[in-house]
Design a protein around this motif. Sequence first.
Motif, PDB file in Angstrom:
ATOM      1  N   CYS A  35       0.971  -0.733  -0.031  1.00  0.00           N
ATOM      2  CA  CYS A  35      -0.218  -0.335  -0.337  1.00  0.00           C
ATOM      3  C   CYS A  35       0.749   0.997   0.336  1.00  0.00           C
ATOM      4  O   CYS A  35       0.860   2.130  -0.571  1.00  0.00           O
ATOM      5  N   GLY A  36       2.551   1.501   0.491  1.00  0.00           N
ATOM      6  CA  GLY A  36       2.733   2.504   0.905  1.00  0.00           C
ATOM      7  C   GLY A  36       2.195   3.569   1.556  1.00  0.00           C
ATOM      8  O   GLY A  36       1.296   2.783   2.356  1.00  0.00           O
ATOM      9  N   ALA A  37       1.973   4.798   0.748  1.00  0.00           N
ATOM     10  CA  ALA A  37       1.639   5.699   1.978  1.00  0.00           C
ATOM     11  C   ALA A  37      -0.040   5.598   1.646  1.00  0.00           C
ATOM     12  O   ALA A  37      -1.027   6.399   1.748  1.00  0.00           O
ATOM     13  N   CYS A  38      -1.197   4.897   0.086  1.00  0.00           N
ATOM     14  CA  CYS A  38      -2.072   5.434  -0.129  1.00  0.00           C
ATOM     15  C   CYS A  38      -3.291   4.272   0.949  1.00  0.00           C
ATOM     16  O   CYS A  38      -2.627   3.381   1.750  1.00  0.00           O
ATOM     17  N   THR A  39      -3.925   5.317   1.996  1.00  0.00           N
ATOM     18  CA  THR A  39      -5.335   4.790   2.466  1.00  0.00           C
ATOM     19  C   THR A  39      -6.089   4.843   2.425  1.00  0.00           C
ATOM     20  O   THR A  39      -7.211   4.958   2.985  1.00  0.00           O
ATOM     21  N   GLY A  40      -6.374   4.714   0.642  1.00  0.00           N
ATOM     22  CA  GLY A  40      -7.561   4.891   0.541  1.00  0.00           C
ATOM     23  C   GLY A  40      -8.913   4.190   0.056  1.00  0.00           C
ATOM     24  O   GLY A  40      -9.945   4.498   1.109  1.00  0.00           O
ATOM     25  N   CYS A  41      -8.626   2.522   1.401  1.00  0.00           N
ATOM     26  CA  CYS A  41      -9.450   1.782   1.496  1.00  0.00           C
ATOM     27  C   CYS A  41     -10.072   2.197   3.303  1.00  0.00           C
ATOM     28  O   CYS A  41     -11.460   1.927   3.617  1.00  0.00           O
ATOM     29  N   CYS A  42      -9.153   3.183   3.566  1.00  0.00           N
ATOM     30  CA  CYS A  42      -9.859   3.646   5.231  1.00  0.00           C
ATOM     31  C   CYS A  42     -10.313   5.045   5.293  1.00  0.00           C
ATOM     32  O   CYS A  42     -10.768   5.418   6.229  1.00  0.00           O
ATOM     33  N   THR A  43     -10.290   5.585   4.147  1.00  0.00           N
ATOM     34  CA  THR A  43     -11.003   7.524   3.609  1.00  0.00           C
ATOM     35  C   THR A  43     -11.953   6.773   2.508  1.00  0.00           C
ATOM     36  O   THR A  43     -12.101   8.446   2.492  1.00  0.00           O
ATOM     37  N   SER A  44     -12.814   6.622   2.259  1.00  0.00           N
ATOM     38  CA  SER A  44     -12.922   5.975   0.799  1.00  0.00           C
ATOM     39  C   SER A  44     -14.817   5.691   1.867  1.00  0.00           C
ATOM     40  O   SER A  44     -15.380   5.443   0.118  1.00  0.00           O
ATOM     41  N   SER A  45     -15.236   5.749   2.660  1.00  0.00           N
ATOM     42  CA  SER A  45     -16.773   5.760   2.409  1.00  0.00           C
ATOM     43  C   SER A  45     -17.137   4.608   2.016  1.00  0.00           C
ATOM     44  O   SER A  45     -18.106   4.140   1.795  1.00  0.00           O
ATOM     45  N   TYR A  46     -16.342   3.141   2.893  1.00  0.00           N
ATOM     46  CA  TYR A  46     -16.290   1.920   2.818  1.00  0.00           C
ATOM     47  C   TYR A  46     -17.482   1.721   4.168  1.00  0.00           C
ATOM     48  O   TYR A  46     -16.766   1.794   5.137  1.00  0.00           O
ATOM     49  N   PHE A  47     -18.280   0.494   3.950  1.00  0.00           N
ATOM     50  CA  PHE A  47     -19.316  -0.191   4.837  1.00  0.00           C
ATOM     51  C   PHE A  47     -18.302  -1.464   5.029  1.00  0.00           C
ATOM     52  O   PHE A  47     -18.058  -2.052   4.384  1.00  0.00           O
ATOM     53  N   ILE A  48     -17.724  -1.711   6.684  1.00  0.00           N
ATOM     54  CA  ILE A  48     -16.609  -3.289   6.651  1.00  0.00           C
ATOM     55  C   ILE A  48     -17.546  -3.621   7.428  1.00  0.00           C
ATOM     56  O   ILE A  48     -18.610  -3.293   8.808  1.00  0.00           O
ATOM     57  N   ARG A  49     -17.850  -4.521   6.724  1.00  0.00           N
ATOM     58  CA  ARG A  49     -18.401  -5.703   7.669  1.00  0.00           C
ATOM     59  C   ARG A  49     -17.821  -6.789   8.613  1.00  0.00           C
ATOM     60  O   ARG A  49     -16.704  -6.710   8.149  1.00  0.00           O
ATOM     61  N   ASP A 121     -16.629   2.636  -7.991  1.00  0.00           N
ATOM     62  CA  ASP A 121     -17.601   3.581  -7.718  1.00  0.00           C
ATOM     63  C   ASP A 121     -16.716   4.921  -7.712  1.00  0.00           C
ATOM     64  O   ASP A 121     -15.345   5.157  -7.884  1.00  0.00           O
ATOM     65  N   SER A 122     -17.080   6.332  -8.048  1.00  0.00           N
ATOM     66  CA  SER A 122     -16.444   7.452  -9.275  1.00  0.00           C
ATOM     67  C   SER A 122     -16.037   7.917  -8.197  1.00  0.00           C
ATOM     68  O   SER A 122     -15.402   9.055  -8.038  1.00  0.00           O
ATOM     69  N   ASN A 123     -16.934   8.170  -6.667  1.00  0.00           N
ATOM     70  CA  ASN A 123     -16.695   8.816  -6.264  1.00  0.00           C
ATOM     71  C   ASN A 123     -15.298   8.388  -5.192  1.00  0.00           C
ATOM     72  O   ASN A 123     -15.129   9.037  -3.778  1.00  0.00           O
ATOM     73  N   ARG A 124     -14.805   7.314  -5.466  1.00  0.00           N
ATOM     74  CA  ARG A 124     -13.277   7.032  -4.735  1.00  0.00           C
ATOM     75  C   ARG A 124     -12.422   7.272  -5.150  1.00  0.00           C
ATOM     76  O   ARG A 124     -11.960   6.456  -5.937  1.00  0.00           O
ATOM     77  N   ASN A 125     -12.148   8.531  -5.077  1.00  0.00           N
ATOM     78  CA  ASN A 125     -11.100   9.013  -5.960  1.00  0.00           C
ATOM     79  C   ASN A 125      -9.528   8.678  -6.021  1.00  0.00           C
ATOM     80  O   ASN A 125      -8.706   8.326  -7.000  1.00  0.00           O
ATOM     81  N   ILE A 126      -8.962   7.910  -4.639  1.00  0.00           N
ATOM     82  CA  ILE A 126      -7.778   7.922  -4.039  1.00  0.00           C
ATOM     83  C   ILE A 126      -7.967   6.037  -4.841  1.00  0.00           C
ATOM     84  O   ILE A 126      -6.689   5.988  -5.400  1.00  0.00           O
ATOM     85  N   ILE A 127      -8.928   5.498  -4.106  1.00  0.00           N
ATOM     86  CA  ILE A 127      -8.907   4.500  -4.527  1.00  0.00           C
ATOM     87  C   ILE A 127      -8.940   3.855  -6.999  1.00  0.00           C
ATOM     88  O   ILE A 127      -8.014   3.134  -6.419  1.00  0.00           O
ATOM     89  N   LEU A 128      -9.529   5.000  -7.237  1.00  0.00           N
ATOM     90  CA  LEU A 128      -9.046   4.796  -8.706  1.00  0.00           C
ATOM     91  C   LEU A 128      -7.779   5.444  -9.473  1.00  0.00           C
ATOM     92  O   LEU A 128      -7.358   4.773 -10.030  1.00  0.00           O
ATOM     93  N   GLU A 129      -7.401   6.022  -8.151  1.00  0.00           N
ATOM     94  CA  GLU A 129      -6.312   6.316  -8.766  1.00  0.00           C
ATOM     95  C   GLU A 129      -4.774   6.000  -8.772  1.00  0.00           C
ATOM     96  O   GLU A 129      -3.986   5.381  -9.553  1.00  0.00           O
ATOM     97  N   ARG A 130      -4.969   4.689  -7.697  1.00  0.00           N
ATOM     98  CA  ARG A 130      -4.423   3.952  -7.465  1.00  0.00           C
ATOM     99  C   ARG A 130      -4.390   2.111  -8.654  1.00  0.00           C
ATOM    100  O   ARG A 130      -3.496   1.910  -8.719  1.00  0.00           O
ATOM    101  N   ILE A 131      -5.985   2.219  -8.465  1.00  0.00           N
ATOM    102  CA  ILE A 131      -5.920   1.172  -9.798  1.00  0.00           C
ATOM    103  C   ILE A 131      -5.339   0.856 -10.455  1.00  0.00           C
ATOM    104  O   ILE A 131      -5.000   0.334 -11.511  1.00  0.00           O
TER     105      ILE A 131
END
Length: 211
Positions: A35-49, A121-131
């Motif tokens: 992941c390096g410095a990326c925290t996209g999964c922690c900051t992209s409005s995910y519901f966690i089961r 989803d288009s609102n997850r900008n950090i994850i989109l950039e990493r992808i």
Amino acid sequence: MDDLNNTEIDAGSFSSWLHETLKSLKTGMGMNVPCGACTGCCTSSYFIRIKPFETGAISRIPKELLFPAPGLSRGNYVLGYDENGHCPMFKNGKCKIYNSRPETCRLYDCRIFSATGIPVDSNRNIILERIKQWRFSFPENIDRAEYDAVRNCAEFIRRFSSHFPKGFIPNNPTQLAVLAIKIYEVFLDADLNNIENKSEIIKMITDILES
């Protein structure tokens, strides 16, 4: 320099990554994601089961932050996010319960979207950039063959989702990508340009999912 500014990030050899992912999904042991410095999964409005057996996570998350998971049995919870879209356990740039984090977090790997081509989803900008930055390598012929199979599988189940029994094909992008990875072997020798055997492929997939 923050690695989020780099144009490409090594995702590893495709087949090695794929089989590590399959093992992780089977055992629940989690993925080793660079992941390096990326925290996209922690900051992209995910519901966690959070599942009933995850007592370590449940004990460390304030009760007021846990909600019964809709449609699931007692003991299954959902952890939401704050007004900024951040997980409430993510503070000062790190996870407060990292060693006890839920299985959902342990298994999450945004390389699944690079591998399958399934859009996030288009609102997850950090994850989109990493992808966009992930780059798989293909040192052997099997790497390319398995990559093509995963991609063809993802395209097929998206294109013909309405032909499957109701409830078989998820709408959630993460679940859809995981499904394509789990059943990719059906497409190792399939020609997506020749879909005369569409019904046969659908039957093979439903048989796998029902087994």
